[in-house]
Write a protein that holds these residues in place. Structure first.
Motif, short mmCIF file in Angstrom:
data_model
loop_
_atom_site.label_atom_id
_atom_site.label_comp_id
_atom_site.label_asym_id
_atom_site.label_seq_id
_atom_site.Cartn_x
_atom_site.Cartn_y
_atom_site.Cartn_z
N LEU A 59 30.59 51.55 43.15
CA LEU A 59 29.58 51.70 41.93
C LEU A 59 30.93 50.77 41.31
O LEU A 59 31.27 50.47 40.53
CB LEU A 59 29.66 52.71 41.16
CG LEU A 59 29.89 53.99 40.01
CD1 LEU A 59 28.54 53.08 38.90
CD2 LEU A 59 29.41 54.99 39.93
N ARG A 60 32.02 51.43 41.37
CA ARG A 60 33.31 51.16 41.25
C ARG A 60 33.75 49.72 41.03
O ARG A 60 33.76 48.34 39.85
CB ARG A 60 34.97 51.33 41.57
CG ARG A 60 35.98 51.04 40.65
CD ARG A 60 37.14 51.18 42.07
NE ARG A 60 37.06 52.60 42.52
CZ ARG A 60 37.61 53.68 42.28
NH1 ARG A 60 37.78 53.91 40.43
NH2 ARG A 60 37.06 54.88 43.55
N THR A 61 33.33 49.26 41.91
CA THR A 61 33.19 47.21 42.30
C THR A 61 32.46 46.64 41.05
O THR A 61 32.26 45.65 40.87
CB THR A 61 32.79 46.84 43.78
OG1 THR A 61 32.00 47.48 43.99
CG2 THR A 61 33.88 47.52 44.33
N THR A 62 31.07 47.38 41.06
CA THR A 62 29.96 47.01 40.24
C THR A 62 30.31 47.11 39.19
O THR A 62 30.27 45.81 38.24
CB THR A 62 28.91 47.50 40.14
OG1 THR A 62 27.85 47.42 41.85
CG2 THR A 62 27.39 47.29 39.96
N HIS A 63 31.26 47.75 38.83
CA HIS A 63 30.90 48.62 37.54
C HIS A 63 32.42 46.85 37.14
O HIS A 63 32.79 46.04 35.71
CB HIS A 63 32.25 49.62 37.28
CG HIS A 63 32.61 50.17 35.34
ND1 HIS A 63 33.40 51.07 35.38
CD2 HIS A 63 32.41 49.45 34.67
CE1 HIS A 63 33.26 51.15 33.84
NE2 HIS A 63 32.52 49.75 33.68
N LEU A 64 33.19 46.50 37.99
CA LEU A 64 34.42 45.81 37.80
C LEU A 64 33.72 44.23 37.37
O LEU A 64 34.28 43.12 36.89
CB LEU A 64 35.53 45.60 38.61
CG LEU A 64 36.65 46.85 39.39
CD1 LEU A 64 37.15 46.97 39.82
CD2 LEU A 64 37.03 46.91 37.38
N ALA A 65 32.46 44.29 38.26
CA ALA A 65 32.24 43.30 38.46
C ALA A 65 31.32 42.52 36.99
O ALA A 65 31.52 41.31 36.41
CB ALA A 65 31.31 42.91 39.61
#
Length: 472
Positions: free
Chosen positions: A362-368
């Protein structure tokens, strides 16, 4: 009179010129992302508060914004190759001075030297592109240059965190030295020395007014950001900045050859693009500063871990670059910028929902997602601002645009710092204390405020005409 060009020793193809300009962008972006990730470690080494380290970033960007107005005249007077070469030399020398700094004051002075070189890299490189590529090829050329320039942010956060943990923060500046050497040598070989034979006298009075306005307004925001200045001094700085800006406008109306002629603002796309860039970049410019602090100070990540977590932002930015021209061709600048600016503001505000226990996916998707939307925003803003400039206004218009970009980023950092100080005084203990999840409320409130600022920039892009770029 049309600009003349002294050919370099080896004739360069358009593709080689694009890569050469990208070297300058690479140097800027690599340095910026490494510094942001390393700020907490640098603060510990120098015995400073992490938030006081904002001066290291602001000094660099404010120096660039202050010197960029002279870049157009310098390029016209001395030639693009010569100015670009000495810009790389100054930047590299400043990097070496940063690595040798022993306290915060020395580091700030070295960053000013580094910023003096960086101030010429972006506008002179962009000017070469404007002079060498026809209008119908401008959008893909800008997109191509931006991709190699994003290699810096790609490796910067991770490399910076790794260097801080495995060696020391000094190495984040030393790694600029070989890049600067290669860039300087390539400039002498491949960069054309474009210059104008009819360059007039430099508008020193107008330049002084502009610099006074930028420095006064920036220092006023820094005063609100926890420097402990009296409210009266902050107000006086704000008034002085606005007065200097007004004085420059009146000066430009009557001066025969001002740094930035008022005729630039008669071009609708340029006028809207410059103002939209300023306000949109105040919001988005705060993110490279806030995110590493959030991850390290409020969520207890190490510098290397924080750098790794920021990789999705740059990877998504690179991936989105190639799609942006097609999106703009299909929907037009106005619609893309209005919708994308609103989306960008919402995404920035949504970082208030970040928590230490979030799953990694979820964190990496948000940043991407943030990286992809930011990439679309910058490419569209940059191109719509410059697309209608003619040859006579290209140098001054390009310099003003570059100045606004750096000023927006600088103001974004000072605004972020001021908001963190204000919200931290309301919600919890000082950010100079040990990392704790108790600091999250201040960060969350700052993200929401910055997101709202970014949303407001959509009203500026609403004024654009509903047009589409020329198909090349």
């Amino acid at each position: 009179m049309m600009p003349s060009a002294s050919p370099p020793s080896t004739a360069a193809s358009p593709r080689i010129l694009l890569w050469l300009v990208a070297v300058g962008f690479f140097m800027q972006t690599l340095d910026g992302t490494i510094v942001n990730t390393a700020l907490p470690a640098m603060a510990t080494s120098l015995g400073e508060s992490p938030l006081r380290m904002q001066a290291v970033v602001v000094a660099y960007m404010l120096t660039m914004a202050s010197l960029i107005p002279a870049s157009g005249w310098l390029a016209d007077r001395f030639g693009t190759q010569r100015v670009f070469f000495w810009a790389i030399v100054l930047f590299t020398a400043g990097s070496a001075a940063c690595a040798m700094a022993t306290d915060l004051d020395e580091l700030i002075l070295a960053r000013i030297l580094q910023g003096a070189g960086a101030a010429m890299l972006l506008p002179v490189g962009r000017l070469v592109i404007l002079q060498h590529f026809p209008r119908e090829q401008l959008l893909p050329a800008m997109s191509f240059v931006a991709i190699p320039g994003l290699i810096g942010p790609l490796i910067g956060p991770t490399l910076g965190g790794w260097l801080v943990e495995s060696a020391s923060w000094h190495w984040i500046f030393l790694i600029n030295l070989p890049v600067g050497l290669v860039g300087a040598l390539a400039t002498t070989r491949f960069m054309p020395n474009i210059r104008r034979a009819d360059t007039g006298r430099f508008d020193l009075a107008g330049y002084a007014m502009l610099v006074l306005a930028m420095v006064a307004l920036s220092l006023a925001l820094d005063g609100l950001g926890g420097l402990g200045w009296a409210s009266a001094l902050v107000v006086l700085l704000m008034i002085a900045g606005m007065a200097a800006l007004t004085a420059y406008w009146l000066h430009a109306l009557r001066h025969p050859a001002p740094i930035f002629p008022t005729a630039l603002f008669a071009i609708s796309s340029y006028r809207v693009g410059v103002l939209g860039n300023l306000f949109a970049r105040i919001g988005s410019g705060a993110m490279p500063y806030l995110l590493p602090l959030l991850l390290q100070l409020a969520m207890d990540f190490s510098p290397a871990e924080a750098g790794m977590l920021l990789l999705p932002v740059t990877l998504a930015s690179i991936g989105a670059k190639r799609a942006v021209p097609d999106i703009i061709h299909r929907h037009g600048y106005r619609r893309v910028l209005i919708v994308n600016t609103l989306l960008l503001g919402v995404i920035v505000a949504s970082f208030a929902l970040m928590a230490p226990d979030q799953p990694l996916w979820l964190r990496t998707t948000h940043l991407a997602l943030f990286g992809a939307v930011s990439s679309t925003q910058f490419t569209a803003m940059n191109t719509v601002t410059l697309k209608d400039l003619d040859t006579e206004l290209a140098a001054s218009g390009n310099s003003l645009f570059s100045m606004v970009q750096m000023l927006g980023l600088s103001l974004g950092i000072t605004c972020a710092s001021a908001l963190l100080h204000a919200f931290n005084s309301w919600f919890g203990p000082g950010l100079a204390s040990a990392a704790s999840a108790g600091q999250l409320p201040a960060f969350r409130a700052a993200f929401v405020a910055i997101g709202l600022m970014t949303v407001g920039a959509a009203a500026v892009f609403w004024q654009l005409k509903d047009d589409r770029p020329v198909q090349g």
